[in-house]
Design a protein around this motif. Structure first.
Motif, PDB file in Angstrom:
ATOM      1  N   LYS A  24      86.916   5.804   4.849  1.00 12.51           N
ATOM      2  CA  LYS A  24      88.782   6.206   5.606  1.00 12.51           C
ATOM      3  C   LYS A  24      89.453   4.832   5.586  1.00 12.51           C
ATOM      4  N   LYS A  25      90.478   5.351   5.018  1.00 13.50           N
ATOM      5  CA  LYS A  25      91.563   4.133   4.603  1.00 13.50           C
ATOM      6  C   LYS A  25      91.988   3.938   5.747  1.00 13.50           C
ATOM      7  N   LEU A  26      91.898   2.498   7.108  1.00 12.78           N
ATOM      8  CA  LEU A  26      93.000   2.372   7.999  1.00 12.78           C
ATOM      9  C   LEU A  26      94.141   2.303   7.659  1.00 12.78           C
ATOM     10  N   MET A  88      87.848  -7.271  -8.438  1.00 13.53           N
ATOM     11  CA  MET A  88      88.609  -7.206  -8.024  1.00 13.53           C
ATOM     12  C   MET A  88      89.209  -5.322  -8.178  1.00 13.53           C
ATOM     13  N   ALA A  89      88.533  -5.082  -7.341  1.00 14.57           N
ATOM     14  CA  ALA A  89      88.253  -3.935  -6.639  1.00 14.57           C
ATOM     15  C   ALA A  89      89.700  -3.123  -5.179  1.00 14.57           C
ATOM     16  N   VAL A  90      90.448  -2.084  -5.832  1.00 12.22           N
ATOM     17  CA  VAL A  90      91.513  -1.069  -6.020  1.00 12.22           C
ATOM     18  C   VAL A  90      90.928   0.108  -5.271  1.00 12.22           C
ATOM     19  N   CYS A  91      90.306   0.906  -3.444  1.00 15.03           N
ATOM     20  CA  CYS A  91      89.183   2.173  -3.889  1.00 15.03           C
ATOM     21  C   CYS A  91      88.655   1.794  -4.749  1.00 15.03           C
ATOM     22  N   ASN A  92      88.864   3.044  -5.713  1.00 13.19           N
ATOM     23  CA  ASN A  92      87.331   3.251  -6.469  1.00 13.19           C
ATOM     24  C   ASN A  92      87.566   2.407  -7.644  1.00 13.19           C
ATOM     25  N   THR A  93      88.644   1.699  -8.280  1.00 13.08           N
ATOM     26  CA  THR A  93      89.236   0.981  -9.172  1.00 13.08           C
ATOM     27  C   THR A  93      88.835  -0.660  -9.212  1.00 13.08           C
ATOM     28  N   GLN A  94      88.919  -0.917 -10.019  1.00 12.85           N
ATOM     29  CA  GLN A  94      88.096  -1.841 -10.653  1.00 12.85           C
ATOM     30  C   GLN A  94      89.079  -2.369 -11.887  1.00 12.85           C
ATOM     31  N   TYR A  95      90.000  -4.080 -11.502  1.00 13.38           N
ATOM     32  CA  TYR A  95      90.939  -4.546 -13.093  1.00 13.38           C
ATOM     33  C   TYR A  95      89.415  -5.763 -13.489  1.00 13.38           C
ATOM     34  N   TYR A  96      90.170  -5.355 -14.116  1.00 18.84           N
ATOM     35  CA  TYR A  96      89.554  -6.825 -15.630  1.00 18.84           C
ATOM     36  C   TYR A  96      90.587  -8.325 -16.083  1.00 18.84           C
ATOM     37  N   TRP A  97      90.555  -8.801 -16.101  1.00 18.20           N
ATOM     38  CA  TRP A  97      91.038  -9.498 -16.625  1.00 18.20           C
ATOM     39  C   TRP A  97      91.025  -9.765 -18.215  1.00 18.20           C
ATOM     40  N   HIS A 159      95.108  -4.558  -3.463  1.00 19.96           N
ATOM     41  CA  HIS A 159      94.099  -5.288  -2.965  1.00 19.96           C
ATOM     42  C   HIS A 159      94.146  -5.793  -1.850  1.00 19.96           C
ATOM     43  N   ILE A 160      95.235  -6.020  -1.225  1.00 19.87           N
ATOM     44  CA  ILE A 160      95.400  -5.905   0.047  1.00 19.87           C
ATOM     45  C   ILE A 160      94.911  -5.189   1.270  1.00 19.87           C
ATOM     46  N   TYR A 161      95.291  -4.142   1.208  1.00 23.09           N
ATOM     47  CA  TYR A 161      96.278  -2.659   1.364  1.00 23.09           C
ATOM     48  C   TYR A 161      94.469  -2.332   1.029  1.00 23.09           C
ATOM     49  N   SER A 162      93.615  -2.414   0.137  1.00 22.45           N
ATOM     50  CA  SER A 162      92.156  -1.744   0.524  1.00 22.45           C
ATOM     51  C   SER A 162      91.574  -2.592   0.508  1.00 22.45           C
ATOM     52  N   SER A 163      91.603  -3.879   0.837  1.00 21.86           N
ATOM     53  CA  SER A 163      89.748  -4.529   0.996  1.00 21.86           C
ATOM     54  C   SER A 163      90.549  -5.765   2.080  1.00 21.86           C
ATOM     55  N   HIS A 164      91.848  -5.813   2.757  1.00 24.55           N
ATOM     56  CA  HIS A 164      91.703  -7.189   3.802  1.00 24.55           C
ATOM     57  C   HIS A 164      92.722  -5.982   4.904  1.00 24.55           C
TER      58      HIS A 164
END
Length: 237
Positions: A24-26, A88-97, A159-164
């Motif tokens: 659930k997305k707070l 570096m994750a946002v919901c189900n997505t992972q970002y790479y540099w 990322h701030i929203y999804s993880s912090h």
């Protein structure tokens, strides 16, 4: 300037396992989405003023967003560690540099954000890219560089929203975050700076926050979205 390289997409291999149920997305709770630090009509604020050069407007706003997003991240940076955010994750997505040689780097969230902020800092302080002296011309690649910067800054905000978001709430800074996000999204939409497919992952939040922009922080408004809803289908980028 080769360090700013498009994130690439790669499909994950199927493993036969059912996807884990989405938490659930707070940050979508009405009591929190209503929080703003201003009721200003951002749709008017992002519009290009008369007699202002487009590149000057893009440069000024991009630089400001960079500093504000960097500051917003700094408020929760002590909670964003290599242990708590191993990717570096946002919901189900992972970002790479990707480095200047195009090498894919799997990094922790704080490492990714450091790559973003260091790269953007180098750009916005480069007189050949973001000129501040009268008569100095912007490079032909300026708009494409602004688009890349905005894409990476979006990753940080998401990322701030999804993880912090819990930490942001504890610090009572969610009103600042919502206001910054709304302003940023309306700005990149106004000038088509980020592909809507890139921001799809946060469409549910965008619809809630930006639909009320232009009326009041609690109003319903009639703002539109360039995409069709949260379709979190890209697993890696």
């Amino acid at each position: 300037l080769s360090f700013l390289i498009f994130c690439r997409k790669s499909k994950g291999k199927p493993n036969g396992k059912k996807p884990a149920p989405e938490e659930k997305k707070l940050y979508l709770e009405p009591e929190y989405t209503k929080s703003r630090i201003t009721d200003f009509e951002f749709k008017e604020l992002v519009m290009l003023p008369r007699e202002i050069d487009l590149n000057e407007w893009l440069a000024s706003n991009t630089t400001t967003f960079f500093h504000h997003i960097n500051l917003q991240y700094s408020t929760i940076s002590e909670f964003c560690t290599g242990e708590s955010c191993q990717t570096m994750a946002v919901c189900n997505t992972q970002y790479y540099w990707y480095d200047e040689r195009g090498k894919k780097i799997k990094c922790t969230a704080p490492q990714y954000v450091d790559f973003v902020m260091s790269s953007v800092q180098k750009l916005v302080t480069d007189e050949d890219v973001f000129p501040t002296k009268y008569g100095k011309e912007f490079p032909n690649s300026f708009e494409s560089l602004v688009k890349k910067i905005c894409k990476y800054l979006f990753h940080v905000l998401a990322h701030i929203y999804s993880s912090h978001f819990k930490e942001t709430l504890a610090l009572e800074l969610h009103g600042h975050l919502n206001t910054l996000y709304t302003h940023f999204i309306l700005f990149i939409r106004e000038f088509n700076l980020v592909d809507p497919k890139e921001t799809t992952i946060m469409d549910d939040l965008t619809e809630v926050l930006c639909s009320s922009s232009g009326s009041s922080s609690n109003g319903s408004g009639n703002g539109s979205s360039n995409s069709t809803g949260a379709q979190n289908h890209v697993k890696e980028r």
